[in-house]
Design an enzyme around this catalytic site. Structure first.
Site, mmCIF file in Angstrom:
data_model
loop_
_atom_site.group_PDB
_atom_site.id
_atom_site.type_symbol
_atom_site.label_atom_id
_atom_site.label_comp_id
_atom_site.label_asym_id
_atom_site.label_seq_id
_atom_site.Cartn_x
_atom_site.Cartn_y
_atom_site.Cartn_z
ATOM 1 C CG ASP A 211 -0.153 0.106 2.534
ATOM 2 O OD1 ASP A 211 0.005 1.232 3.060
ATOM 3 O OD2 ASP A 211 0.303 -0.941 3.048
ATOM 4 C CB SER A 212 0.946 4.263 0.588
ATOM 5 O OG SER A 212 1.305 5.621 0.506
ATOM 6 C CB ALA A 213 5.789 4.127 0.460
ATOM 7 C CB ILE A 233 -3.535 -0.853 -1.805
ATOM 8 C CG1 ILE A 233 -3.940 -2.306 -2.038
ATOM 9 C CG2 ILE A 233 -4.661 -0.086 -1.104
ATOM 10 C CD1 ILE A 233 -3.791 -3.177 -0.827
ATOM 11 C CG HIS A 368 -3.397 7.417 0.683
ATOM 12 N ND1 HIS A 368 -2.934 7.046 -0.551
ATOM 13 C CD2 HIS A 368 -2.374 7.178 1.555
ATOM 14 C CE1 HIS A 368 -1.689 6.613 -0.438
ATOM 15 N NE2 HIS A 368 -1.327 6.679 0.811
#
Length: 395
Positions: A211-213, A233, A368
Site C-alpha cells: 500500500d502507498s509507498a 493499493i 488513501h
C-alpha cells in the site's frame, strides 16, 4: 512551496511538547466532533467518515514532529510481534544475511522478514500450491508499519487462501534515504527465491502486495521471474511537481477530501529524498519509463513481472491522477473498473474483476489506503476492501 518541518525522528519530545499535546487535545476533540457531523464525505459509511475526520483533524491540530515521533516510537517488528502474540498467530523473524544487500551493516542493515503461518488450506478449496503473500507496508518510507495494517494484511492472506504471509521490515528514512528500502526489498525477494533461505519459494507461488509507498516497491521489484500476482493499493507512483500543481488536478480537487495532503507528501519527500529523475523512485514521466513499465506489466520486450495486477485508488485521493496515468496505456495498460457504493453484492463491477490481466479499480468517494482504515474499524463493506478481497479470491 510549503514550509519544511523538522522530522526529528529520534529526538524525544520535550516537556513543552507534552504540554502542547495536552493543551491541544480538547481542541482536537472539538474539531473532530464538528468535522464528523458536518463534513461532506458522502457516500461513505459512518465508520469511514469517523476514520477520515480523525486523521485529518489529528494532522491539522498537532505538530507534525510530535506526531512523527509518536508513530515511530514502536518499530515494524515490535508491532507485528505484539499483534501475533495477542491473536495467537504463528510468527517467526528471519534476518537476511548481511551479504544480501552487498553493503556494510553500518551503512544499511539487513532487512527482516516476518513470516506469519496461516491456518491449514483444504485441498478442495485451494487446488494446487497455496500461495505466499509477500507484503510491503506503506508509510512514505518514513513511518513503520502500524497495528491498523495488520487486520487488513491478514484479511488479504485469508482471501487468497495463502499458506503464509511474509512482511518485509525495511529501514526507514531519513536515517536511510531511498533507495535503501528498495535495495532491502529486492534482496528480500532474492533471498526467498533462493535455496539457501530454507524457504525456496517459487516466484509463481508469490503474490506481491503493498500500500502507498509499499505499492511503489511492488512495482519496482523485477527479478527476471514471473510472480503470480501483484496488488498495488493507492500506490505512490509519481514525484513530478507538475501533477501537484496542475489546475483542477486531484491534488487540488481532493485536498479537503483526502487525509493525505500536498504538504504531507512534501514532508515525506523531504525525508526519503526520492529523485524525480530516477525511474525506481518516480515511476511516471522519467525518460524511457514507458519502455520499462510496458515490459514489466505488459510483457513487451521482456518478461512480465506478474501474471495479473490489481491497482486500486479512491476518487477522493490526491494520488488519483497519478494512479490513472500509471495505469494507462503508456505504462500498465489496465482496464478501468469504476466502482460505486451500491449494496448489491452481485454488482457488475465485482463480477468484472477477474476478467482482465490488469485492472484499475476507481473507488467512489474513498480516500488513501481506505481498506487499512476500514478493516482496522471492523468495516468490511468498503468498495476498495471488497475489490481487493474479491480479486484475491480468484487465486
Amino acid at each position: 512551496m510549503t514550509p519544511k518541518q523538522n522530522l526529528r525522528p529520534n529526538t524525544n519530545p520535550t516537556i513543552f511538547d507534552w504540554m502542547s499535546l495536552v493543551a491541544l487535545f480538547p481542541i482536537f476533540l472539538t474539531k473532530w466532533s464538528l468535522a464528523f457531523f458536518f463534513a461532506n464525505y458522502q457516500p461513505l459509511h459512518w465508520r469511514q467518515k469517523c476514520a477520515l475526520t480523525f486523521l485529518r483533524t489529528q494532522r491539522t491540530t498537532f505538530p507534525t514532529p510530535l506526531l512523527r515521533w509518536l508513530v515511530r516510537r514502536v518499530s515494524t517488528g515490535a508491532t507485528i510481534k505484539a499483534y501475533c502474540n495477542k491473536n495467537n498467530i504463528s510468527h517467526r523473524a528471519i534476518i537476511l544475511p548481511v551479504s544480501s544487500t552487498e553493503l556494510h551493516p553500518d551503512i544499511l542493515p539487513p532487512a527482516v522478514l516476518h513470516v506469519l503461518t496461516l491456518g491449514k488450506i483444504e485441498p478442495e478449496t485451494r487446488p494446487g500450491t497455496a500461495p505466499t503473500l509477500l507484503y510491503f507496508h506503506g508509510g512514505g518510507f518514513v513511518n513503520p508499519l502500524r497495528s491498523p495494517h495488520m487486520p487488513f494484511i491478514l484479511s488479504c492472506g485469508n482471501a487468497a487462501q495463502a499458506k503464509q504471509i511474509i512482511i518485509v521490515e525495511y529501514s526507514l528514512a531519513p536515517e536511510h534515504p531511498y533507495p535503501a528500502q528498495l535495495v532491502q526489498c529486492v534482496a528480500s525477494v532474492s533471498f526467498l527465491l533462493s535455496e539457501s533461505s530454507g524457504l525456496a519459494i517459487p516466484a509463481g507461488d508469490i503474490i506481491l502486495a503493498g500500500d502507498s509507498a509499499g505499492g511503489t516497491l511492488v512495482g519496482s521489484i523485477k527479478q527476471g521471474q514471473q510472480f503470480q500476482a501483484a496488488v498495488m493499493i493507492s500506490p505512490f507512483v509519481r514525484l513530478h511537481k507538475d501533477s501537484m500543481d496542475a489546475p483542477g488536478g486531484s491534488y487540488q480537487m481532493n485536498e479537503k477530501r483526502d487525509y493525505l495532503t500536498r504538504r504531507q507528501v512534501d514532508d515525506f519527500g523531504e525525508a526519503w529524498k526520492g529523485d524525480e529523475k530516477e525511474i525506481w523512485a518516480n515511476l511516471c514521466g522519467v525518460e524511457a519509463s514507458e519502455e520499462v513499465w510496458k515490459a514489466v506489466f505488459q510483457g513487451k520486450g521482456g518478461n512480465k513481472l506478474v501474471k495479473k495486477v490489481l491497482i486500486t485508488v479512491g476518487t477522493a485521493e490526491v494520488f488519483l491522477d497519478d494512479c490513472r496515468l500509471f495505469s494507462g496505456e503508456m505504462y500498465v495498460n489496465a482496464q478501468t473498473v469504476v466502482a460505486g457504493h451500491e449494496r448489491n453484492k452481485d454488482m457488475e463491477w465485482l463480477q468484472n474483476l477477474g476478467k482482465g490481466e490488469r485492472i484499475l479499480v476507481e473507488c467512489e468517494g474513498e480516500a488513501h489506503v481506505q481498506p487499512v482504515l476500514d478493516t482496522a474499524l471492523g468495516y468490511r463493506d468498503g468498495i476498495m476492501t471488497r475489490a481487493v478481497m474479491a480479486w484475491l479470491k480468484t487465486w
